[in-house]
Motif scaffolding. Structure first.
Motif, PDB file in Angstrom:
ATOM      1  N   LYS A 191      92.204 -35.444  87.677  1.00 20.40           N
ATOM      2  CA  LYS A 191      92.199 -34.010  88.156  1.00 20.40           C
ATOM      3  C   LYS A 191      91.117 -34.132  89.226  1.00 20.40           C
ATOM      4  O   LYS A 191      90.178 -35.009  89.282  1.00 20.40           O
ATOM      5  CB  LYS A 191      91.272 -33.064  87.111  1.00 20.40           C
ATOM      6  CG  LYS A 191      92.110 -32.952  85.641  1.00 20.40           C
ATOM      7  CD  LYS A 191      91.737 -31.763  84.780  1.00 20.40           C
ATOM      8  CE  LYS A 191      92.377 -31.592  83.582  1.00 20.40           C
ATOM      9  NZ  LYS A 191      91.921 -32.403  82.399  1.00 20.40           N
ATOM     10  N   ASN A 192      91.033 -33.278  90.339  1.00 15.33           N
ATOM     11  CA  ASN A 192      90.265 -33.361  91.410  1.00 15.33           C
ATOM     12  C   ASN A 192      88.953 -32.763  91.153  1.00 15.33           C
ATOM     13  O   ASN A 192      88.105 -32.876  92.046  1.00 15.33           O
ATOM     14  CB  ASN A 192      90.975 -32.867  92.764  1.00 15.33           C
ATOM     15  CG  ASN A 192      91.800 -33.984  93.208  1.00 15.33           C
ATOM     16  OD1 ASN A 192      91.334 -35.034  93.434  1.00 15.33           O
ATOM     17  ND2 ASN A 192      93.057 -33.382  93.827  1.00 15.33           N
ATOM     18  N   GLU A 193      88.974 -31.769  90.153  1.00 16.53           N
ATOM     19  CA  GLU A 193      87.650 -30.991  89.870  1.00 16.53           C
ATOM     20  C   GLU A 193      87.156 -31.284  88.749  1.00 16.53           C
ATOM     21  O   GLU A 193      88.093 -31.734  87.690  1.00 16.53           O
ATOM     22  CB  GLU A 193      88.076 -29.418  89.905  1.00 16.53           C
ATOM     23  CG  GLU A 193      87.876 -28.912  91.508  1.00 16.53           C
ATOM     24  CD  GLU A 193      88.753 -28.399  92.074  1.00 16.53           C
ATOM     25  OE1 GLU A 193      89.400 -27.342  91.350  1.00 16.53           O
ATOM     26  OE2 GLU A 193      89.380 -28.340  93.278  1.00 16.53           O
ATOM     27  N   VAL A 194      85.989 -31.293  88.678  1.00 14.77           N
ATOM     28  CA  VAL A 194      85.227 -31.478  87.407  1.00 14.77           C
ATOM     29  C   VAL A 194      84.220 -30.294  87.116  1.00 14.77           C
ATOM     30  O   VAL A 194      83.677 -29.785  88.177  1.00 14.77           O
ATOM     31  CB  VAL A 194      84.072 -32.771  87.917  1.00 14.77           C
ATOM     32  CG1 VAL A 194      83.003 -32.899  86.535  1.00 14.77           C
ATOM     33  CG2 VAL A 194      85.024 -33.987  87.972  1.00 14.77           C
ATOM     34  N   SER A 195      83.999 -29.738  85.963  1.00 12.63           N
ATOM     35  CA  SER A 195      83.276 -28.724  85.757  1.00 12.63           C
ATOM     36  C   SER A 195      81.621 -29.149  85.713  1.00 12.63           C
ATOM     37  O   SER A 195      81.536 -30.316  85.562  1.00 12.63           O
ATOM     38  CB  SER A 195      83.586 -28.296  84.271  1.00 12.63           C
ATOM     39  OG  SER A 195      83.045 -29.298  83.283  1.00 12.63           O
ATOM     40  N   LEU A 196      80.887 -28.291  85.896  1.00 10.62           N
ATOM     41  CA  LEU A 196      79.428 -28.470  86.170  1.00 10.62           C
ATOM     42  C   LEU A 196      78.948 -28.985  84.694  1.00 10.62           C
ATOM     43  O   LEU A 196      78.330 -29.804  84.854  1.00 10.62           O
ATOM     44  CB  LEU A 196      78.767 -27.303  86.357  1.00 10.62           C
ATOM     45  CG  LEU A 196      77.232 -27.112  86.686  1.00 10.62           C
ATOM     46  CD1 LEU A 196      76.951 -28.232  87.848  1.00 10.62           C
ATOM     47  CD2 LEU A 196      76.880 -25.862  87.032  1.00 10.62           C
ATOM     48  N   LYS A 197      79.388 -28.469  83.653  1.00 15.98           N
ATOM     49  CA  LYS A 197      79.062 -29.075  82.333  1.00 15.98           C
ATOM     50  C   LYS A 197      79.193 -30.449  82.207  1.00 15.98           C
ATOM     51  O   LYS A 197      78.408 -31.297  82.051  1.00 15.98           O
ATOM     52  CB  LYS A 197      79.787 -28.271  81.372  1.00 15.98           C
ATOM     53  CG  LYS A 197      79.312 -28.476  80.125  1.00 15.98           C
ATOM     54  CD  LYS A 197      79.919 -27.139  79.004  1.00 15.98           C
ATOM     55  CE  LYS A 197      79.562 -27.799  77.464  1.00 15.98           C
ATOM     56  NZ  LYS A 197      80.910 -28.559  77.170  1.00 15.98           N
ATOM     57  N   ASN A 198      80.582 -30.900  82.387  1.00 18.26           N
ATOM     58  CA  ASN A 198      80.952 -32.126  82.408  1.00 18.26           C
ATOM     59  C   ASN A 198      80.178 -33.127  83.389  1.00 18.26           C
ATOM     60  O   ASN A 198      79.862 -34.342  83.267  1.00 18.26           O
ATOM     61  CB  ASN A 198      82.435 -32.575  82.716  1.00 18.26           C
ATOM     62  CG  ASN A 198      83.262 -32.335  81.404  1.00 18.26           C
ATOM     63  OD1 ASN A 198      82.589 -32.065  80.381  1.00 18.26           O
ATOM     64  ND2 ASN A 198      84.489 -32.005  81.593  1.00 18.26           N
ATOM     65  N   ALA A 199      80.020 -32.625  84.594  1.00 20.53           N
ATOM     66  CA  ALA A 199      79.095 -33.265  85.863  1.00 20.53           C
ATOM     67  C   ALA A 199      77.869 -33.653  85.289  1.00 20.53           C
ATOM     68  O   ALA A 199      77.301 -34.660  85.352  1.00 20.53           O
ATOM     69  CB  ALA A 199      79.119 -32.623  87.020  1.00 20.53           C
ATOM     70  N   ILE A 200      77.144 -32.714  84.490  1.00 25.99           N
ATOM     71  CA  ILE A 200      75.820 -32.735  84.108  1.00 25.99           C
ATOM     72  C   ILE A 200      75.806 -33.951  83.053  1.00 25.99           C
ATOM     73  O   ILE A 200      75.083 -34.863  82.857  1.00 25.99           O
ATOM     74  CB  ILE A 200      75.053 -31.548  83.524  1.00 25.99           C
ATOM     75  CG1 ILE A 200      74.928 -30.515  84.740  1.00 25.99           C
ATOM     76  CG2 ILE A 200      73.970 -31.655  82.778  1.00 25.99           C
ATOM     77  CD1 ILE A 200      74.666 -29.088  84.294  1.00 25.99           C
ATOM     78  N   THR A 201      76.820 -33.803  81.986  1.00 22.95           N
ATOM     79  CA  THR A 201      76.781 -34.698  80.959  1.00 22.95           C
ATOM     80  C   THR A 201      77.177 -36.434  81.459  1.00 22.95           C
ATOM     81  O   THR A 201      76.405 -37.106  81.091  1.00 22.95           O
ATOM     82  CB  THR A 201      78.044 -34.556  80.081  1.00 22.95           C
ATOM     83  OG1 THR A 201      78.031 -33.129  79.539  1.00 22.95           O
ATOM     84  CG2 THR A 201      78.252 -35.302  78.895  1.00 22.95           C
ATOM     85  N   GLN A 202      78.007 -36.521  82.529  1.00 22.11           N
ATOM     86  CA  GLN A 202      78.280 -37.797  83.108  1.00 22.11           C
ATOM     87  C   GLN A 202      76.938 -38.131  83.670  1.00 22.11           C
ATOM     88  O   GLN A 202      76.779 -39.322  83.598  1.00 22.11           O
ATOM     89  CB  GLN A 202      79.293 -37.524  83.796  1.00 22.11           C
ATOM     90  CG  GLN A 202      80.214 -38.676  84.478  1.00 22.11           C
ATOM     91  CD  GLN A 202      81.194 -39.165  83.058  1.00 22.11           C
ATOM     92  OE1 GLN A 202      81.287 -38.379  82.079  1.00 22.11           O
ATOM     93  NE2 GLN A 202      81.940 -40.226  83.565  1.00 22.11           N
ATOM     94  N   MET A 203      76.134 -37.341  84.596  1.00 26.58           N
ATOM     95  CA  MET A 203      75.283 -37.896  85.227  1.00 26.58           C
ATOM     96  C   MET A 203      74.210 -38.271  84.544  1.00 26.58           C
ATOM     97  O   MET A 203      73.467 -39.165  84.587  1.00 26.58           O
ATOM     98  CB  MET A 203      74.570 -36.715  86.031  1.00 26.58           C
ATOM     99  CG  MET A 203      75.459 -36.595  87.416  1.00 26.58           C
ATOM    100  SD  MET A 203      74.527 -35.424  88.394  1.00 26.58           S
ATOM    101  CE  MET A 203      74.675 -33.891  87.753  1.00 26.58           C
ATOM    102  N   GLY A 204      74.015 -37.624  83.075  1.00 23.33           N
ATOM    103  CA  GLY A 204      73.003 -38.075  81.969  1.00 23.33           C
ATOM    104  C   GLY A 204      73.187 -39.314  81.763  1.00 23.33           C
ATOM    105  O   GLY A 204      72.288 -40.196  81.499  1.00 23.33           O
ATOM    106  N   ASN A 205      74.733 -39.551  81.311  1.00 27.22           N
ATOM    107  CA  ASN A 205      74.977 -41.061  81.009  1.00 27.22           C
ATOM    108  C   ASN A 205      75.070 -41.885  81.916  1.00 27.22           C
ATOM    109  O   ASN A 205      74.339 -43.247  81.616  1.00 27.22           O
ATOM    110  CB  ASN A 205      76.365 -40.769  80.250  1.00 27.22           C
ATOM    111  CG  ASN A 205      76.620 -40.187  78.957  1.00 27.22           C
ATOM    112  OD1 ASN A 205      75.560 -40.012  78.196  1.00 27.22           O
ATOM    113  ND2 ASN A 205      77.676 -39.269  78.764  1.00 27.22           N
ATOM    114  N   VAL A 206      75.249 -41.652  83.233  1.00 30.14           N
ATOM    115  CA  VAL A 206      75.334 -42.726  84.239  1.00 30.14           C
ATOM    116  C   VAL A 206      73.450 -43.006  84.385  1.00 30.14           C
ATOM    117  O   VAL A 206      73.189 -44.301  84.244  1.00 30.14           O
ATOM    118  CB  VAL A 206      75.734 -42.344  85.422  1.00 30.14           C
ATOM    119  CG1 VAL A 206      75.237 -43.069  86.695  1.00 30.14           C
ATOM    120  CG2 VAL A 206      77.231 -42.074  85.576  1.00 30.14           C
ATOM    121  N   ALA A 207      72.706 -42.410  84.446  1.00 27.76           N
ATOM    122  CA  ALA A 207      71.283 -42.476  84.694  1.00 27.76           C
ATOM    123  C   ALA A 207      70.839 -43.141  83.325  1.00 27.76           C
ATOM    124  O   ALA A 207      70.019 -44.229  83.317  1.00 27.76           O
ATOM    125  CB  ALA A 207      70.531 -41.267  84.545  1.00 27.76           C
ATOM    126  N   GLY A 208      71.344 -42.722  82.090  1.00 25.55           N
ATOM    127  CA  GLY A 208      71.102 -43.247  80.748  1.00 25.55           C
ATOM    128  C   GLY A 208      71.484 -44.876  80.777  1.00 25.55           C
ATOM    129  O   GLY A 208      70.580 -45.586  79.992  1.00 25.55           O
TER     130      GLY A 208
END
Ligand code: HSE
Length: 300
Positions: A191-208
């Protein structure tokens, strides 16, 4: 003059880091042999191990185009080379097959000409190989194949690539089921779009995951190897995905996900014995529906 260069397979994405994380393994990989010729131009003389499927025309071959772009950049299109490519890994496997050929090619030409460029400067030429292979010049396979170890692509424009330390003695298990997924298709279905909720979860995991690798903290690595954006879409292309992943986790893997665009799956493990056990369990889970596979274990 002749030179032979090996470039390794790679695991791109590493669960949460689509297009930005990748690491190299020891094997499998591809070998490019270059021989200097008197007449100008890049010529693919033969490709071994591809079952005749890869383009022989240099401009359409990942190794060939990378070498051509390199020669154009250093303004030496007067040079002629014969390219012999030996594929030692399956095509369409998610193990960075096109990347390994491109990296081996561009590394070899740079060595053959007495190293006019530094290793890191070879990356954009190898990325051109990816562009013709799948339509996107992503760097998360070519980066680690060229530099070794675990690589973060912090930015594509400008290109900013960082090599990360990983915990000593950490192992990766790779399992390649005997099915094929084309990277172009596997990118098309996203999909070309990502929900804000999923973006936040993913950023947390990338940083983690970055923090977990650097500290090192195995529990943090494990908690962070979660992909809520790409894996849920692509996993439908891999029969038994859920079962294979569960088998890896039940056998002690820190995490398990799709290797690159699949269908190969990878797991990270704390030690060699676990990595081997995890590989067997993943293969068993594929075999439960009659899918045979190849397993590789490598320190990362
Ligand atoms: N990041 C790329 C993708 C890797 O997932 O499409 C392809 O091997």
């Amino acid at each position: 003059e002749k030179i032979s260069v090996f470039a390794p397979a790679t695991v791109a994405n590493v669960a949460c880091g689509f297009d930005i994380f990748g690491f190299a393994v020891d094997s499998p990989g591809d070998v490019v042999e270059l021989t200097r010729r008197d007449t100008p131009g890049v010529r693919i003389t033969d490709i071994i191990g591809d079952g005749g499927r890869l383009p022989r025309e240099a401009a359409r071959n990942t190794a060939g185009i990378s070498i051509q772009r390199f020669l154009q950049h250093i303004d030496r299109t007067d040079i002629g080379v014969d390219v012999l490519l030996t594929k030692q890994m399956p095509l369409g496997s998610g193990l960075g097959s096109s990347a390994a050929s491109a990296v081996a090619g561009v590394f070899a030409i740079n060595e053959l000409l007495g190293r006019p460029l530094q290793t890191i400067e070879l990356l954009p030429f190898a990325m051109e190989g990816e562009r013709i292979a799948c339509g996107s010049a992503h760097a998360d396979n070519v980066g680690p194949s060229l530099l070794g170890g675990f690589v973060v692509v912090r930015s594509y424009s400008p290109l900013d690539v960082i090599k990360l330390d990983t915990p000593a003695g950490m192992f990766a298990t790779l399992v390649h089921p005997d099915i094929e997924v084309n990277t172009k298709d596997a990118r098309f279905i996203l999909k070309n779009e990502v929900s804000l909720k999923n973006a936040i979860t993913q950023m947390g995991n990338v940083a983690g995951l970055v923090a977990g690798l650097l500290k090192p903290d195995y529990d943090l690595i494990s908690r962070s190897m979660v992909d809520v954006i790409i894996e849920p879409v692509r996993s439908i292309l891999i029969p038994q995905f859920g079962e294979v992943k569960q088998a890896a986790l039940d056998s002690g893997a820190l995490g398990c996900s799709i290797s690159g665009s699949g269908p190969s799956m990878f797991a990270l493990c704390r030690d060699l014995a676990t990595a081997e056990r995890v590989g067997q369990a993943m293969q068993q889970a594929f075999l439960a529906v009659g899918i045979t596979s190849e397993a590789y274990v490598s320190e990362i």
